[in-house]
Design a protein around this motif. Structure first.
Motif, PDB file in Angstrom:
ATOM      1  N   MET A  60       0.842  -1.190   0.000  1.00 29.69           N
ATOM      2  CA  MET A  60       0.000   0.000   0.000  1.00 29.69           C
ATOM      3  C   MET A  60       0.879   1.242   0.000  1.00 29.69           C
ATOM      4  SD  MET A  60      -2.383  -1.163   3.112  1.00 29.69           S
ATOM      5  CE  MET A  60      -2.579  -2.918   3.272  1.00 29.69           C
ATOM      6  N   PHE A  62       0.546   5.426   1.023  1.00 29.86           N
ATOM      7  CA  PHE A  62      -0.313   6.464   1.596  1.00 29.86           C
ATOM      8  C   PHE A  62       0.449   7.770   1.685  1.00 29.86           C
ATOM      9  CE2 PHE A  62       1.411   4.030   5.196  1.00 29.86           C
ATOM     10  CZ  PHE A  62       1.959   5.008   6.001  1.00 29.86           C
ATOM     11  N   PHE A  77      -4.774   6.784   1.941  1.00 30.81           N
ATOM     12  CA  PHE A  77      -4.291   5.701   1.089  1.00 30.81           C
ATOM     13  C   PHE A  77      -4.525   6.003  -0.381  1.00 30.81           C
ATOM     14  CE2 PHE A  77      -4.301   3.824   5.180  1.00 30.81           C
ATOM     15  CZ  PHE A  77      -3.168   3.034   5.150  1.00 30.81           C
ATOM     16  N   TRP A  84      -9.367   0.173   0.147  1.00 29.34           N
ATOM     17  CA  TRP A  84      -8.600   1.134   0.938  1.00 29.34           C
ATOM     18  C   TRP A  84      -8.341   2.447   0.206  1.00 29.34           C
ATOM     19  CZ3 TRP A  84      -4.559  -0.127   5.041  1.00 29.34           C
ATOM     20  CH2 TRP A  84      -4.980  -1.174   5.863  1.00 29.34           C
TER      21      TRP A  84
END
Length: 152
Positions: A60, A62, A77, A84
């Motif tokens: 991920m 962010f 995110f 997400w």
């Protein structure tokens, strides 16, 4: 919108908790060891999750939105699981007696889905890892976190 919320009390200074939440080194000691990027407002942090054998099982990105010393850390995110993207994580900190209280929120989920339930449980586990890190000096970040189901 759907939200995940947790509250945890940590017997450590708000400065120590803030540093664990707001620095690359800190995040890597309670959430996932594979954490890179720049922890500055508007900059991106990348996290990757691996099996204990080293196989990557998720990642991920962010953007850092809020860094208010000893008070608040906020992220948004920009990549990762579809559910997400666009969600935000907020850590609000305040002192109560000898505890730093962390009010955690993973907010703005588009809908209630089974994956949110999984993530809520995992966030609880990682909040306990944060508590453990700040109180004892050792967290339980991925890949050494508690596994709860076949999704991790």
């Amino acid at each position: 919108m759907v939200n995940i919320k947790h509250r945890v009390g940590i017997k450590a200074s708000s400065q120590k908790v803030y540093e664990a939440l707001s620095t690359i080194n800190g995040i890597s000691k309670w959430w996932t060891e594979d954490t890179t990027g720049e922890s500055e407002i508007g900059k991106t942090i990348v996290i990757r999750f691996h099996t204990q054998e080293g196989k990557e099982v998720g990642s991920m990105n962010f953007k850092v939105q809020d860094l208010i010393p000893e008070t608040k850390v906020g992220w948004k995110f920009t990549s990762g699981p579809e559910e997400w993207i666009g969600t935000e994580v907020i850590f609000d900190l305040h002192q109560e007696e000898n505890y730093t209280i962390v009010l955690f929120g993973h907010i703005n989920w588009a809908e209630e889905v089974e994956f949110k339930s999984h993530c809520s449980m995992k966030w609880a586990i990682f909040m306990l890892s944060l508590k453990q890190l700040c109180e004892t000096g050792e967290g339980q970040p991925s890949p050494n976190d508690i596994k709860i189901d076949n999704w991790n």
